[in-house]
Design a protein around this motif. Structure first.
Motif, mmCIF file in Angstrom:
data_model
loop_
_atom_site.group_PDB
_atom_site.id
_atom_site.type_symbol
_atom_site.label_atom_id
_atom_site.label_comp_id
_atom_site.label_asym_id
_atom_site.label_seq_id
_atom_site.Cartn_x
_atom_site.Cartn_y
_atom_site.Cartn_z
ATOM 1 N N LYS A 18 0.853 -1.187 0.000
ATOM 2 C CA LYS A 18 0.000 0.000 0.000
ATOM 3 C C LYS A 18 0.888 1.236 0.000
ATOM 4 O O LYS A 18 1.810 1.350 0.811
ATOM 5 C CB LYS A 18 -0.920 0.024 1.219
ATOM 6 C CG LYS A 18 -1.881 1.211 1.218
ATOM 7 C CD LYS A 18 -2.836 1.169 2.394
ATOM 8 C CE LYS A 18 -3.786 2.367 2.373
ATOM 9 N NZ LYS A 18 -4.727 2.357 3.514
ATOM 10 N N ALA A 46 -3.544 -4.515 -9.692
ATOM 11 C CA ALA A 46 -4.051 -3.469 -8.822
ATOM 12 C C ALA A 46 -4.956 -4.083 -7.762
ATOM 13 O O ALA A 46 -5.683 -5.047 -8.020
ATOM 14 C CB ALA A 46 -4.828 -2.438 -9.637
ATOM 15 N N GLY A 47 -4.898 -3.532 -6.535
ATOM 16 C CA GLY A 47 -5.749 -4.003 -5.457
ATOM 17 C C GLY A 47 -5.240 -5.281 -4.819
ATOM 18 O O GLY A 47 -4.056 -5.606 -4.878
ATOM 19 N N ILE A 88 2.290 3.363 -8.315
ATOM 20 C CA ILE A 88 1.235 3.153 -7.326
ATOM 21 C C ILE A 88 0.890 4.509 -6.723
ATOM 22 O O ILE A 88 1.755 5.172 -6.127
ATOM 23 C CB ILE A 88 1.662 2.176 -6.220
ATOM 24 C CG1 ILE A 88 2.293 0.908 -6.810
ATOM 25 C CG2 ILE A 88 0.470 1.812 -5.340
ATOM 26 C CD1 ILE A 88 2.856 -0.053 -5.775
ATOM 27 N N ASP A 91 -2.230 5.974 -1.241
ATOM 28 C CA ASP A 91 -3.380 5.301 -0.621
ATOM 29 C C ASP A 91 -3.955 4.168 -1.470
ATOM 30 O O ASP A 91 -4.958 3.565 -1.090
ATOM 31 C CB ASP A 91 -4.504 6.299 -0.282
ATOM 32 C CG ASP A 91 -4.062 7.335 0.738
ATOM 33 O OD1 ASP A 91 -3.243 6.988 1.607
ATOM 34 O OD2 ASP A 91 -4.529 8.487 0.660
ATOM 35 N N ARG A 92 -3.312 3.843 -2.594
ATOM 36 C CA ARG A 92 -3.740 2.698 -3.398
ATOM 37 C C ARG A 92 -2.927 1.457 -3.021
ATOM 38 O O ARG A 92 -1.801 1.551 -2.550
ATOM 39 C CB ARG A 92 -3.566 2.987 -4.892
ATOM 40 C CG ARG A 92 -4.439 4.120 -5.404
ATOM 41 C CD ARG A 92 -5.901 3.681 -5.518
ATOM 42 N NE ARG A 92 -6.753 4.778 -5.945
ATOM 43 C CZ ARG A 92 -6.923 5.156 -7.199
ATOM 44 N NH1 ARG A 92 -6.282 4.526 -8.156
ATOM 45 N NH2 ARG A 92 -7.726 6.158 -7.491
ATOM 46 N N SER A 93 -3.536 0.292 -3.248
ATOM 47 C CA SER A 93 -2.872 -0.984 -2.975
ATOM 48 C C SER A 93 -2.512 -1.688 -4.274
ATOM 49 O O SER A 93 -3.231 -1.567 -5.273
ATOM 50 C CB SER A 93 -3.772 -1.881 -2.122
ATOM 51 O OG SER A 93 -3.976 -1.323 -0.853
ATOM 52 N N GLN A 94 -1.424 -2.427 -4.246
ATOM 53 C CA GLN A 94 -0.950 -3.178 -5.407
ATOM 54 C C GLN A 94 -0.481 -4.546 -4.926
ATOM 55 O O GLN A 94 0.279 -4.651 -3.959
ATOM 56 C CB GLN A 94 0.198 -2.441 -6.097
ATOM 57 C CG GLN A 94 0.614 -3.005 -7.439
ATOM 58 C CD GLN A 94 -0.311 -2.566 -8.568
ATOM 59 O OE1 GLN A 94 -1.057 -1.595 -8.434
ATOM 60 N NE2 GLN A 94 -0.283 -3.278 -9.674
ATOM 61 N N LYS A 161 -6.229 4.993 -12.427
ATOM 62 C CA LYS A 161 -6.571 3.825 -11.635
ATOM 63 C C LYS A 161 -5.864 2.579 -12.142
ATOM 64 O O LYS A 161 -5.729 1.605 -11.432
ATOM 65 C CB LYS A 161 -8.085 3.593 -11.674
ATOM 66 C CG LYS A 161 -8.872 4.675 -10.959
ATOM 67 C CD LYS A 161 -10.348 4.338 -10.950
ATOM 68 C CE LYS A 161 -11.152 5.412 -10.217
ATOM 69 N NZ LYS A 161 -12.595 5.088 -10.194
#
Length: 342
Positions: A18, A46-47, A88, A91-94, A161
């Motif tokens: 993250k 992603a995510g 990334i 605050d985004r997750s990978q 995104k």
């Protein structure tokens, strides 16, 4: 970096990163289960990887190398640059899936998706161990063992995104950047030293003889003439009668340095009949490069400027060199070198 301590292992790991800032991931290092040449792949999506452990759908292969020279367990194996950088947004997750034909070692975790390691740029979560590539059983929770290199970058007005492809002919690797910068630091030291201890302990004789000798000699010896299993290949032992002490021996000089050049010549003298099978080096610069090893019987004196009498026993044009002070293992020689005692 997470940790290079380990007590478990399998063929791969899935885990989530993250981003605390806008970051660009450019390179990885792994903790391999066995040394030697093997294939490594890194996938990303992603995510979260949840419900995607058994399917390739949505995963992108961003690193593939069939000839990675894996170091021993607990020693950093650097992979070089990814095929493309992974952006990334804050605050985004990978998710990442790292797998090796030589296997990976790691630690057991406490709770899947809990934060194991973090800095100002990212959080690395506890993940799972895998057996097979998008198939087979998984183990949870597991702490991936390795290092991620990344840059902190300036925020964009409309972060995407999806993954953005930004190829670079000369990517730079840096991590733990304290401030966003458009000119990342070209390299950084290993956070944890990775020197390899000498495997051969030095025997120490008893400083004083026993004051009271045995009153009566024993006609039959109570112990064998050698102590197989003490990590010392004694004169009465060899690879046949004591393989645990006399096979796969390693001797190391030093990985400290204050000078450098393109190569070294040196002499090895055998105290026993030995067979040399592999080398590791301390490279001057990291990246892919060619390595050659020549050998000849006796001394190199008066043969420094001529190829005559030298035999090329190792040649590899794509060795992934680690940074200075870190072991770069070369894998096996093209043929073993037999050196007779004395």
């Amino acid at each position: 970096e997470t940790t290079y301590e380990f007590n478990l292992g399998s063929s791969g790991n899935m885990f989530v990163v993250k981003a605390r800032r806008n970051i660009v991931v450019s390179s990885f290092a792994i903790n391999s289960k066995s040394r030697g040449v093997g294939a490594v792949k890194i996938y990303t999506r992603a995510g979260s990887y949840t419900n995607h452990e058994q399917s390739r759908d949505g995963w992108e292969l961003v690193y593939e190398n069939d000839s990675v020279i894996h170091n021993r367990r607990g020693v950093v194996t650097e992979l070089g640059f990814l095929d493309r950088k992974i952006h990334i947004a804050k605050d985004r997750s990978q998710s990442f899936f790292v797998t090796s034909t030589n296997g990976l070692v790691y630690k057991g975790g406490e709770k899947e998706f809990s934060v194991y390691q973090s800095d100002e740029g990212m959080e690395i979560m506890e993940g799972i161990g895998t057996e097979g590539e998008f198939e087979g059983i998984t183990y949870s929770p597991r702490v991936w063992s390795g290092t991620i290199w990344y840059n902190v970058v300036e925020a964009t007005s409309s972060p995407s995104k999806s993954l953005t492809k930004l190829p670079s002919k000369s990517p730079s690797v840096s991590s733990h950047t304290s401030k966003p910068t458009s000119h990342p630091t070209p390299s950084n030291p290993t956070p944890i030293p990775t020197s390899s201890p000498t495997r051969l302990p030095t025997p120490h004789p008893t400083p004083k003889p026993t004051p009271n000798p045995t009153p009566k000699p024993i006609s039959t010896p109570t112990t064998s003439p050698h102590q197989c299993g003490n990590a010392l290949c004694e004169l009465s032992e060899n690879a046949a009668n004591c393989p645990i002490d006399c096979s796969s021996k390693e001797i190391e000089t030093t990985y400290e340095f204050n000078l450098g050049s393109s190569g070294n010549m040196f002499v090895v003298k055998a105290r026993r009949n030995i067979v040399v099978s592999s080398f590791a080096i301390n490279s001057k610069s990291r990246g892919v490069g060619a390595v050659k090893i020549y050998t000849r019987a006796g001394s190199y004196t008066n043969h420094e400027q001529s190829r005559d009498g030298w035999e090329l026993v190792y040649e590899n044009d794509s060795v992934i060199h680690n940074r200075r002070g870190v072991v770069t293992e070369l894998g096996f020689l093209d043929r073993e070198i037999h050196i007779a005692k004395d």
